[in-house]
Design a protein around this motif. Sequence first.
Motif, PDB file in Angstrom:
ATOM      1  N   VAL A  19       0.856  -1.187   0.000  1.00 16.98           N
ATOM      2  CA  VAL A  19       0.000   0.000   0.000  1.00 16.98           C
ATOM      3  C   VAL A  19       0.895   1.241   0.000  1.00 16.98           C
ATOM      4  O   VAL A  19       2.116   1.145   0.143  1.00 16.98           O
ATOM      5  CB  VAL A  19      -0.934   0.054   1.236  1.00 16.98           C
ATOM      6  CG1 VAL A  19      -1.914  -1.110   1.227  1.00 16.98           C
ATOM      7  CG2 VAL A  19      -0.122   0.064   2.526  1.00 16.98           C
ATOM      8  N   ARG A  20       0.276   2.395  -0.104  1.00 22.62           N
ATOM      9  CA  ARG A  20       1.063   3.629  -0.080  1.00 22.62           C
ATOM     10  C   ARG A  20       1.465   4.025   1.336  1.00 22.62           C
ATOM     11  O   ARG A  20       2.578   4.471   1.575  1.00 22.62           O
ATOM     12  CB  ARG A  20       0.268   4.766  -0.728  1.00 22.62           C
ATOM     13  CG  ARG A  20       0.111   4.608  -2.234  1.00 22.62           C
ATOM     14  CD  ARG A  20      -0.659   5.773  -2.836  1.00 22.62           C
ATOM     15  NE  ARG A  20      -0.735   5.640  -4.286  1.00 22.62           N
ATOM     16  CZ  ARG A  20      -1.425   6.460  -5.072  1.00 22.62           C
ATOM     17  NH1 ARG A  20      -2.111   7.472  -4.538  1.00 22.62           N
ATOM     18  NH2 ARG A  20      -1.443   6.274  -6.376  1.00 22.62           N
ATOM     19  N   ARG A  21       0.532   3.877   2.292  1.00 25.86           N
ATOM     20  CA  ARG A  21       0.802   4.288   3.665  1.00 25.86           C
ATOM     21  C   ARG A  21       0.046   3.390   4.637  1.00 25.86           C
ATOM     22  O   ARG A  21      -0.892   2.688   4.269  1.00 25.86           O
ATOM     23  CB  ARG A  21       0.421   5.754   3.881  1.00 25.86           C
ATOM     24  CG  ARG A  21      -0.972   6.108   3.413  1.00 25.86           C
ATOM     25  CD  ARG A  21      -1.212   7.598   3.382  1.00 25.86           C
ATOM     26  NE  ARG A  21      -2.553   7.914   2.883  1.00 25.86           N
ATOM     27  CZ  ARG A  21      -2.852   8.043   1.601  1.00 25.86           C
ATOM     28  NH1 ARG A  21      -1.905   7.906   0.686  1.00 25.86           N
ATOM     29  NH2 ARG A  21      -4.081   8.312   1.216  1.00 25.86           N
ATOM     30  N   LYS A  22       0.457   3.431   5.894  1.00 23.58           N
ATOM     31  CA  LYS A  22       0.009   2.498   6.918  1.00 23.58           C
ATOM     32  C   LYS A  22      -1.508   2.416   7.051  1.00 23.58           C
ATOM     33  O   LYS A  22      -2.064   1.327   7.215  1.00 23.58           O
ATOM     34  CB  LYS A  22       0.631   2.887   8.262  1.00 23.58           C
ATOM     35  CG  LYS A  22       0.260   1.965   9.400  1.00 23.58           C
ATOM     36  CD  LYS A  22       0.902   2.419  10.704  1.00 23.58           C
ATOM     37  CE  LYS A  22       0.492   1.514  11.860  1.00 23.58           C
ATOM     38  NZ  LYS A  22       1.133   1.952  13.130  1.00 23.58           N
ATOM     39  N   TYR A  28       4.640  -4.067   2.484  1.00 20.57           N
ATOM     40  CA  TYR A  28       5.402  -2.952   1.944  1.00 20.57           C
ATOM     41  C   TYR A  28       4.538  -1.690   1.965  1.00 20.57           C
ATOM     42  O   TYR A  28       3.377  -1.730   1.557  1.00 20.57           O
ATOM     43  CB  TYR A  28       5.821  -3.219   0.500  1.00 20.57           C
ATOM     44  CG  TYR A  28       6.826  -4.318   0.325  1.00 20.57           C
ATOM     45  CD1 TYR A  28       8.186  -4.047   0.198  1.00 20.57           C
ATOM     46  CD2 TYR A  28       6.418  -5.657   0.264  1.00 20.57           C
ATOM     47  CE1 TYR A  28       9.118  -5.065   0.026  1.00 20.57           C
ATOM     48  CE2 TYR A  28       7.343  -6.677   0.097  1.00 20.57           C
ATOM     49  CZ  TYR A  28       8.686  -6.376  -0.018  1.00 20.57           C
ATOM     50  OH  TYR A  28       9.602  -7.385  -0.176  1.00 20.57           O
ATOM     51  N   THR A  29       5.106  -0.605   2.434  1.00 19.26           N
ATOM     52  CA  THR A  29       4.465   0.708   2.318  1.00 19.26           C
ATOM     53  C   THR A  29       5.406   1.622   1.547  1.00 19.26           C
ATOM     54  O   THR A  29       6.622   1.613   1.779  1.00 19.26           O
ATOM     55  CB  THR A  29       4.147   1.328   3.689  1.00 19.26           C
ATOM     56  OG1 THR A  29       5.331   1.309   4.502  1.00 19.26           O
ATOM     57  CG2 THR A  29       3.048   0.548   4.394  1.00 19.26           C
ATOM     58  N   GLU A  30       4.845   2.399   0.644  1.00 16.49           N
ATOM     59  CA  GLU A  30       5.686   3.267  -0.175  1.00 16.49           C
ATOM     60  C   GLU A  30       6.402   4.325   0.656  1.00 16.49           C
ATOM     61  O   GLU A  30       7.523   4.726   0.336  1.00 16.49           O
ATOM     62  CB  GLU A  30       4.845   3.925  -1.269  1.00 16.49           C
ATOM     63  CG  GLU A  30       4.339   2.937  -2.325  1.00 16.49           C
ATOM     64  CD  GLU A  30       3.580   3.619  -3.435  1.00 16.49           C
ATOM     65  OE1 GLU A  30       3.870   4.812  -3.726  1.00 16.49           O
ATOM     66  OE2 GLU A  30       2.688   2.980  -4.030  1.00 16.49           O
ATOM     67  N   ASP A  31       5.742   4.799   1.730  1.00 10.13           N
ATOM     68  CA  ASP A  31       6.362   5.839   2.554  1.00 10.13           C
ATOM     69  C   ASP A  31       7.135   5.285   3.746  1.00 10.13           C
ATOM     70  O   ASP A  31       7.680   6.044   4.543  1.00 10.13           O
ATOM     71  CB  ASP A  31       5.301   6.837   3.038  1.00 10.13           C
ATOM     72  CG  ASP A  31       4.262   6.211   3.969  1.00 10.13           C
ATOM     73  OD1 ASP A  31       4.354   4.997   4.244  1.00 10.13           O
ATOM     74  OD2 ASP A  31       3.363   6.945   4.426  1.00 10.13           O
ATOM     75  N   LEU A  86       8.089  -0.450  -3.106  1.00 12.52           N
ATOM     76  CA  LEU A  86       7.006  -1.004  -3.908  1.00 12.52           C
ATOM     77  C   LEU A  86       6.977  -2.524  -3.787  1.00 12.52           C
ATOM     78  O   LEU A  86       7.935  -3.150  -3.332  1.00 12.52           O
ATOM     79  CB  LEU A  86       7.190  -0.606  -5.373  1.00 12.52           C
ATOM     80  CG  LEU A  86       7.265   0.899  -5.663  1.00 12.52           C
ATOM     81  CD1 LEU A  86       7.597   1.125  -7.131  1.00 12.52           C
ATOM     82  CD2 LEU A  86       5.972   1.599  -5.283  1.00 12.52           C
ATOM     83  N   VAL A  87       5.883  -3.129  -4.215  1.00 10.03           N
ATOM     84  CA  VAL A  87       5.756  -4.588  -4.125  1.00 10.03           C
ATOM     85  C   VAL A  87       6.774  -5.309  -4.999  1.00 10.03           C
ATOM     86  O   VAL A  87       7.055  -6.489  -4.792  1.00 10.03           O
ATOM     87  CB  VAL A  87       4.332  -5.053  -4.512  1.00 10.03           C
ATOM     88  CG1 VAL A  87       3.304  -4.513  -3.539  1.00 10.03           C
ATOM     89  CG2 VAL A  87       3.982  -4.644  -5.944  1.00 10.03           C
TER      90      VAL A  87
END
Length: 259
Positions: A139-142, A163-166, A174-175
């Motif tokens: 995802v992008r964030r938690k 995985y989180t982008e931030d 990224l995944v």
Amino acid sequence: MIFDKKYKVLENRHLSGITYLLRIRAPELKDAPAGSFAMVRPTYENQYDPMMRRAFAIADIQGEDILLFYDVYGKGTQILTHLKEGDQVSVLAPLGRNFFPYNYEHYVIVGGGIGFAGLSLFMKKLRQMGKSFKAIYGVRRKEQLSMLEWIKDNGFENDVIVYTEDGSYGEKGLVTRDLDKLITEKNDTALAVCGPKGMMRAVMDVAKKHKTPAYLSLESKMACGFGICIGCVVKDTQNDSYVRVCYEGPVFDGYRIKF
């Protein structure tokens, strides 16, 4: 067999971000295949705005209950958030004709955002069969990690890499960050993927580099859910034709699909 019935709502609650969990008592759906989906009507019988049902993956089956995870984006999903325990909801399910194969020795499962709900039941089936797998949840964030509770409740903590982008939770990136390693460390590995189109394209780039079999569970807006309206087509490059996500899918060989 496909059922079109009203089912009792047992639970409908906010998880995190824009994601809700809907639990329905639906004994007829206890044998729904992993990868199948349900079309849920957000309105009552005498209401027609919005008119169409909404499509959601059958994310889990627990006894006589099915679990649906949904993101709130528009009017239809917003109306669904008002369902309460004891309410009745109209559901058409299980839908789809093509699902993930079970003939590989090892799987790498890649889910992006709410797309992880299109893979969770498959994970349970693999574990029941004693198959080897590793799952990626990105995802992008938690706050978008709405399925962490499900992962923990079902004992998948050691099977899932987050995985989180931030970098706000789990691994930062990224995944695809460690995907090369994950798909080459074991023989007879296949990919099972569900998520945003951009993510699936990136995963397919890695798969093609290693010639790894890859199966995509496609997400699409649907009006009917069973192939009549032709509203969810994607290009089948092998046959130079178009296929319906709801009817010929929702799972496709990633090497054949242009999206």
